[in-house]
Design an enzyme around this catalytic site. Structure first.
Site, mmCIF file in Angstrom:
data_model
loop_
_atom_site.group_PDB
_atom_site.id
_atom_site.type_symbol
_atom_site.label_atom_id
_atom_site.label_comp_id
_atom_site.label_asym_id
_atom_site.label_seq_id
_atom_site.Cartn_x
_atom_site.Cartn_y
_atom_site.Cartn_z
ATOM 1 N N SER A 267 0.811 -1.213 0.000
ATOM 2 C CA SER A 267 0.000 0.000 0.000
ATOM 3 C C SER A 267 0.847 1.266 0.000
ATOM 4 O O SER A 267 0.323 2.348 -0.241
ATOM 5 C CB SER A 267 -0.910 0.010 1.226
ATOM 6 O OG SER A 267 -0.127 -0.061 2.403
ATOM 7 N N LYS B 125 2.791 9.743 3.633
ATOM 8 C CA LYS B 125 2.649 10.788 2.613
ATOM 9 C C LYS B 125 3.394 12.038 3.048
ATOM 10 O O LYS B 125 3.744 12.200 4.203
ATOM 11 C CB LYS B 125 1.166 11.129 2.406
ATOM 12 C CG LYS B 125 0.325 9.982 1.861
ATOM 13 C CD LYS B 125 -0.147 10.304 0.477
ATOM 14 C CE LYS B 125 -1.069 9.242 -0.099
ATOM 15 N NZ LYS B 125 -1.069 7.937 0.530
#
Lengths: 214, 214
Positions: free
Chosen positions: A133, A172
């Site tokens: 992921s 992120k």
DNA sequence: ATGGAGTTGGAACGTCTGTTCGGGGCCCAG
DNA sequence: CTGGGCCCCGAACAGACGTTCCAACTCCAT
């Protein structure tokens, strides 16, 4: 960077000396007094130049918000041992470092070479990435990410965050935009996602990624 | 000093983490926000306790005038030093390790922690990745890849290869298929490329990838 | 001279920030 | 119940602090 006026050199020296005595930075008015300058605006003027020339950084509107660059304080020269406290996957909760009795006995650890060690290495911890992921952050299954608890992450930092609503962990880049937060994948070709500030919990800031191959 | 309430431990952790990111200290209100406390007086109350217990010092009436007392020692372990002999980019030739007079004087090196060190570490060398051409191998610009000269790569190994015809360096997984070679990107969603066996020169096998973030 | 660029001086504005004060829950011994 | 530590809350005060504005000064080439 050769050209540096005496006034600027004087201020730079004062800041360096001050830093040796205190763990916080001097205020504009302390610089003024220490350098026998008669106005705070002169200090501001010259500090601006020092910033433009790359000698230091300033955080606007923050008291004593000067940071010297290239003056990495007390970098550890030895090898640092970092505990791998668990795994991180998209759909499962992230483990957080336990503050009490941290150096547990049986946890796996990874050692960081000096080149990878950030300034303050006391509270580092590591997570093993599970699944694919984090591909958009160029992080593979099995990689080890080294994190540091992030107090007040800065724009552009790569952070490990937990999205409460989505119940999802993600890696992120962090950008604050008003009361919302933009999470930008490291892979610049992918679209960023916007989330409400109170929906994201930043667990740590990624300081290194280590991948071991067979 | 054993007894430390969770709130105080939380504040102490926040200050330490903050200090790692910024060179100045957090303000009372930043501590408040970072620890989800609803009043500055609670911060003041607990910081006072932390000061009384000797965990930190405060300079009264001075913004961000907190100083942490006491820092921790580190430990030293054995580690391997690997020379970074150059950069690897898509379009430019790869440097190869010189067998003679290896330990040059002025080359940059990276140290490998024991966990990353493979069995035979004598002839390891490292390259700094330049550009984004290795994105499909989940390798970013600036990453450091640690290689070992690969005499006879096995199927599935991640190798650094030079494509003679295309004049291109690449990092891909290596599969022998008859008289041709399949080079498979680490990113499984991407298509493999097939090349003639005599068109590919395998320079080394990747044993580790290291990424350092700011 | 004359003008502009670089620098200094003085003062004020608005915000950031440490600090204080009164009050209110919680828990346990008396 | 009562009282007292212990901890938390909201608000406000006063000073510390970064920042801005404008005038004046120096130096130097024109």
């Amino acid at each position: 960077m050769p050209g540096l006026r005496p006034r600027q050199q004087q201020i730079l020296d004062f800041i360096r000396a001050y830093r040796a005595d205190h763990s916080y930075m001097p205020s504009v008015r302390e610089i003024q007094a220490g350098c026998a300058i008669s106005s705070t605006s002169v200090v501001d003027y010259n500090v601006r130049i020092l910033e433009r020339e790359g000698y230091l950084r300033r955080s606007p509107d923050i008291s004593r918000g000067i940071e010297l660059v290239g003056d990495e304080p007390e970098r550890a020269v030895e090898l640092i041992s970092v505990p791998i406290i668990g795994t991180i996957a998209a759909g499962s909760p992230m483990p957080v470092p336990e503050v009490t009795g941290w150096p547990a006995e049986d946890v796996e650890t990874v050692s960081l070479p000096p080149e990878l060690t950030p300034r303050h290495s006391e509270q580092l911890y590591a997570l093993r990435v599970k699944g694919y992921s984090m591909i958009d952050a160029l992080i593979d299954d099995g990689d080890i990410v080294v994190l540091r608890p992030a107090a007040d992450p800065r724009d552009g930092d790569l952070v490990a965050a937990w999205l409460k609503l989505e119940e999802e962990a993600t890696l992120k880049r962090f950008y604050r935009e008003g009361d919302r937060i933009r999470l930008q994948p490291a892979n610049t070709q992918m679209e960023p996602i916007m989330v409400a500030a109170d929906n994201v919990e930043v667990y740590g800031k990624v300081v290194a990624v280590i991948r071991r191959l067979e």
